[in-house]
Design a protein around this motif. Structure first.
Motif, PDB file in Angstrom:
ATOM      1  N   GLU A   6     -16.425   3.237  42.724  1.00 41.33           N
ATOM      2  CA  GLU A   6     -15.959   2.109  43.660  1.00 41.33           C
ATOM      3  C   GLU A   6     -17.181   1.598  44.576  1.00 41.33           C
ATOM      4  OE1 GLU A   6     -12.322   5.017  43.390  1.00 41.33           O
ATOM      5  OE2 GLU A   6     -14.165   4.896  43.448  1.00 41.33           O
ATOM      6  N   SER A   7     -16.898   0.341  45.007  1.00 41.75           N
ATOM      7  CA  SER A   7     -17.901  -0.020  45.986  1.00 41.75           C
ATOM      8  C   SER A   7     -17.152  -1.345  46.472  1.00 41.75           C
ATOM      9  CB  SER A   7     -19.206  -0.764  45.495  1.00 41.75           C
ATOM     10  OG  SER A   7     -19.246  -1.569  44.235  1.00 41.75           O
ATOM     11  N   GLY A   8     -17.771  -1.889  47.822  1.00 41.12           N
ATOM     12  CA  GLY A   8     -17.298  -2.951  48.340  1.00 41.12           C
ATOM     13  C   GLY A   8     -16.426  -2.806  49.539  1.00 41.12           C
ATOM     14  N   GLY A   9     -16.381  -1.441  49.869  1.00 37.87           N
ATOM     15  CA  GLY A   9     -15.263  -1.354  51.057  1.00 37.87           C
ATOM     16  C   GLY A   9     -16.146  -1.482  52.313  1.00 37.87           C
ATOM     17  N   LEU A  18     -12.264  -8.911  51.574  1.00 38.18           N
ATOM     18  CA  LEU A  18     -13.222  -8.048  51.053  1.00 38.18           C
ATOM     19  C   LEU A  18     -13.118  -8.101  49.425  1.00 38.18           C
ATOM     20  CD1 LEU A  18     -13.140  -4.875  53.131  1.00 38.18           C
ATOM     21  CD2 LEU A  18     -15.026  -6.262  52.953  1.00 38.18           C
ATOM     22  N   ARG A  19     -14.003  -7.725  48.657  1.00 42.66           N
ATOM     23  CA  ARG A  19     -13.581  -7.742  47.410  1.00 42.66           C
ATOM     24  C   ARG A  19     -14.283  -6.177  46.652  1.00 42.66           C
ATOM     25  NH1 ARG A  19     -16.982 -10.217  42.264  1.00 42.66           N
ATOM     26  NH2 ARG A  19     -15.235 -10.614  40.967  1.00 42.66           N
ATOM     27  N   LEU A  20     -13.329  -5.322  46.266  1.00 41.14           N
ATOM     28  CA  LEU A  20     -13.777  -4.029  45.781  1.00 41.14           C
ATOM     29  C   LEU A  20     -13.949  -4.154  44.227  1.00 41.14           C
ATOM     30  CD1 LEU A  20     -11.007  -2.109  47.348  1.00 41.14           C
ATOM     31  CD2 LEU A  20     -13.188  -2.572  48.214  1.00 41.14           C
ATOM     32  N   SER A  21     -15.105  -3.328  43.920  1.00 42.46           N
ATOM     33  CA  SER A  21     -15.440  -3.376  42.532  1.00 42.46           C
ATOM     34  C   SER A  21     -15.300  -1.805  42.182  1.00 42.46           C
ATOM     35  CB  SER A  21     -17.064  -3.831  42.294  1.00 42.46           C
ATOM     36  OG  SER A  21     -16.926  -5.082  42.588  1.00 42.46           O
ATOM     37  N   CYS A  22     -15.116  -1.743  40.594  1.00 41.37           N
ATOM     38  CA  CYS A  22     -15.082  -0.350  40.114  1.00 41.37           C
ATOM     39  C   CYS A  22     -15.679  -0.468  38.896  1.00 41.37           C
ATOM     40  CB  CYS A  22     -13.602   0.250  40.057  1.00 41.37           C
ATOM     41  SG  CYS A  22     -13.543   1.817  39.128  1.00 41.37           S
ATOM     42  N   LYS A  65       1.378  -8.626  47.500  1.00 41.08           N
ATOM     43  CA  LYS A  65       1.644  -9.906  46.645  1.00 41.08           C
ATOM     44  C   LYS A  65       1.075 -10.988  47.311  1.00 41.08           C
ATOM     45  CE  LYS A  65       4.851  -8.310  43.463  1.00 41.08           C
ATOM     46  NZ  LYS A  65       6.603  -8.390  43.215  1.00 41.08           N
ATOM     47  N   GLY A  66       0.414 -11.948  46.854  1.00 39.33           N
ATOM     48  CA  GLY A  66       0.080 -13.319  47.359  1.00 39.33           C
ATOM     49  C   GLY A  66      -1.346 -13.134  48.119  1.00 39.33           C
ATOM     50  N   ARG A  67      -1.625 -11.808  48.629  1.00 36.51           N
ATOM     51  CA  ARG A  67      -2.790 -11.794  49.099  1.00 36.51           C
ATOM     52  C   ARG A  67      -4.164 -11.041  48.358  1.00 36.51           C
ATOM     53  NH1 ARG A  67      -3.030  -8.340  53.354  1.00 36.51           N
ATOM     54  NH2 ARG A  67      -1.208  -7.020  52.527  1.00 36.51           N
ATOM     55  N   PHE A  68      -3.765 -10.157  47.445  1.00 36.74           N
ATOM     56  CA  PHE A  68      -4.558  -9.390  46.656  1.00 36.74           C
ATOM     57  C   PHE A  68      -4.759  -9.705  45.159  1.00 36.74           C
ATOM     58  CE2 PHE A  68      -4.773  -5.084  49.101  1.00 36.74           C
ATOM     59  CZ  PHE A  68      -5.051  -5.811  50.338  1.00 36.74           C
ATOM     60  N   THR A  69      -5.737  -9.886  44.488  1.00 38.07           N
ATOM     61  CA  THR A  69      -5.785 -10.114  43.045  1.00 38.07           C
ATOM     62  C   THR A  69      -6.652  -9.110  42.567  1.00 38.07           C
ATOM     63  OG1 THR A  69      -5.715 -12.425  43.594  1.00 38.07           O
ATOM     64  CG2 THR A  69      -6.343 -11.870  41.549  1.00 38.07           C
ATOM     65  N   ILE A  70      -5.931  -8.459  41.465  1.00 31.78           N
ATOM     66  CA  ILE A  70      -6.719  -7.658  40.663  1.00 31.78           C
ATOM     67  C   ILE A  70      -7.211  -8.331  39.468  1.00 31.78           C
ATOM     68  CG2 ILE A  70      -4.661  -6.787  39.216  1.00 31.78           C
ATOM     69  CD1 ILE A  70      -5.984  -4.069  39.320  1.00 31.78           C
ATOM     70  N   VAL A  79     -13.569  -3.306  37.107  1.00 28.62           N
ATOM     71  CA  VAL A  79     -12.301  -3.792  37.422  1.00 28.62           C
ATOM     72  C   VAL A  79     -12.297  -4.369  38.961  1.00 28.62           C
ATOM     73  CG1 VAL A  79     -11.405  -1.640  38.142  1.00 28.62           C
ATOM     74  CG2 VAL A  79      -9.740  -3.518  37.638  1.00 28.62           C
ATOM     75  N   PHE A  80     -11.907  -5.426  39.427  1.00 36.54           N
ATOM     76  CA  PHE A  80     -12.227  -5.834  40.812  1.00 36.54           C
ATOM     77  C   PHE A  80     -10.629  -5.775  41.731  1.00 36.54           C
ATOM     78  CE2 PHE A  80     -16.406  -6.983  39.860  1.00 36.54           C
ATOM     79  CZ  PHE A  80     -16.314  -7.468  38.436  1.00 36.54           C
ATOM     80  N   LEU A  81     -10.818  -6.014  42.856  1.00 38.04           N
ATOM     81  CA  LEU A  81      -9.715  -6.328  43.810  1.00 38.04           C
ATOM     82  C   LEU A  81     -10.208  -7.318  44.949  1.00 38.04           C
ATOM     83  CD1 LEU A  81      -6.616  -5.567  44.145  1.00 38.04           C
ATOM     84  CD2 LEU A  81      -7.346  -3.884  45.700  1.00 38.04           C
ATOM     85  N   GLN A  82      -9.729  -8.364  44.640  1.00 36.10           N
ATOM     86  CA  GLN A  82      -9.973  -9.257  45.867  1.00 36.10           C
ATOM     87  C   GLN A  82      -8.889  -9.439  46.692  1.00 36.10           C
ATOM     88  OE1 GLN A  82     -12.792 -11.596  46.390  1.00 36.10           O
ATOM     89  NE2 GLN A  82     -11.581 -11.931  48.297  1.00 36.10           N
ATOM     90  N   MET A  83      -9.293  -8.879  48.030  1.00 32.67           N
ATOM     91  CA  MET A  83      -8.429  -8.664  49.167  1.00 32.67           C
ATOM     92  C   MET A  83      -8.698  -9.770  50.350  1.00 32.67           C
ATOM     93  SD  MET A  83      -8.499  -4.463  49.350  1.00 32.67           S
ATOM     94  CE  MET A  83     -10.038  -4.621  50.128  1.00 32.67           C
ATOM     95  N   ASN A  84      -7.581 -10.669  50.348  1.00 30.80           N
ATOM     96  CA  ASN A  84      -7.726 -11.837  51.488  1.00 30.80           C
ATOM     97  C   ASN A  84      -6.490 -11.606  52.270  1.00 30.80           C
ATOM     98  OD1 ASN A  84      -9.499 -12.917  49.734  1.00 30.80           O
ATOM     99  ND2 ASN A  84      -7.948 -14.162  48.615  1.00 30.80           N
ATOM    100  N   SER A  85      -6.563 -12.256  53.568  1.00 29.16           N
ATOM    101  CA  SER A  85      -5.979 -11.996  54.371  1.00 29.16           C
ATOM    102  C   SER A  85      -5.276 -10.743  54.869  1.00 29.16           C
ATOM    103  CB  SER A  85      -4.285 -12.789  54.291  1.00 29.16           C
ATOM    104  OG  SER A  85      -4.604 -14.349  53.807  1.00 29.16           O
ATOM    105  N   LEU A  86      -6.417  -9.797  55.110  1.00 30.04           N
ATOM    106  CA  LEU A  86      -6.422  -8.589  55.453  1.00 30.04           C
ATOM    107  C   LEU A  86      -5.573  -8.285  56.824  1.00 30.04           C
ATOM    108  CD1 LEU A  86      -9.638  -7.357  53.927  1.00 30.04           C
ATOM    109  CD2 LEU A  86      -7.516  -6.315  53.435  1.00 30.04           C
ATOM    110  N   LYS A  87      -4.955  -7.132  56.751  1.00 26.22           N
ATOM    111  CA  LYS A  87      -4.184  -6.738  57.781  1.00 26.22           C
ATOM    112  C   LYS A  87      -4.399  -5.316  58.291  1.00 26.22           C
ATOM    113  CE  LYS A  87       0.028  -9.307  56.168  1.00 26.22           C
ATOM    114  NZ  LYS A  87       1.625  -9.400  55.791  1.00 26.22           N
TER     115      LYS A  87
END
Length: 118
Positions: A6-9, A18-22, A65-70, A79-87
């Motif tokens: 993994e990377s991107g943290g 943030l966008r995580l990659s694996c 839901k509605g904030r993250f996209t795999i 594989v990616f995880l796009q994380m928006n509107s982080l809390k």
């Protein structure tokens, strides 16, 4: 030898992205269901998002839901995880996981820290 890296943290302010990659190796990536899990201090590990192959069907925890996209790129075994509107409550160690559909064996990455703080 199966590897999930993994990377991107990192550290991000509330409302940020943030966008995580694996990056995966050592198995047939297109034959694996890929997922992201997270574990916050003092809490149990939870499934964040899942993406199947080859259909690319996705599933998300209600909390993201509605904030993250795999998504996945089978040509790049990533594989990616796009994380928006982080809390702040998204703060956790995020781990990538591969489930080999044929054998039902699951593999894990080492995890990457995501900290959401002002």
């Amino acid at each position: 030898q199966v590897q999930l890296v993994e990377s991107g943290g990192g550290l991000v302010q509330p409302g940020g992205s943030l966008r995580l990659s694996c990056a995966a190796s050592g198995f047939t990536f297109s034959s694996a269901a890929m997922s992201w899990y997270r574990q916050a201090p003092g809490k149990e590990r939870e499934l964040v998002a899942l993406i199947t192959s080859p259909s690319g069907s996705t599933n998300y925890a209600d909390s993201v839901k509605g904030r993250f996209t795999i998504s996945r790129d089978n040509a790049k075994n990533t594989v990616f995880l796009q994380m928006n509107s982080l809390k702040t409550e998204d703060t956790a160690v995020y781990s990538c996981s591969a489930l080999i559909v044929r054998t039902r064996i699951r593999y894990w990455g080492q995890g990457t820290q995501v900290t959401v703080s002002s």
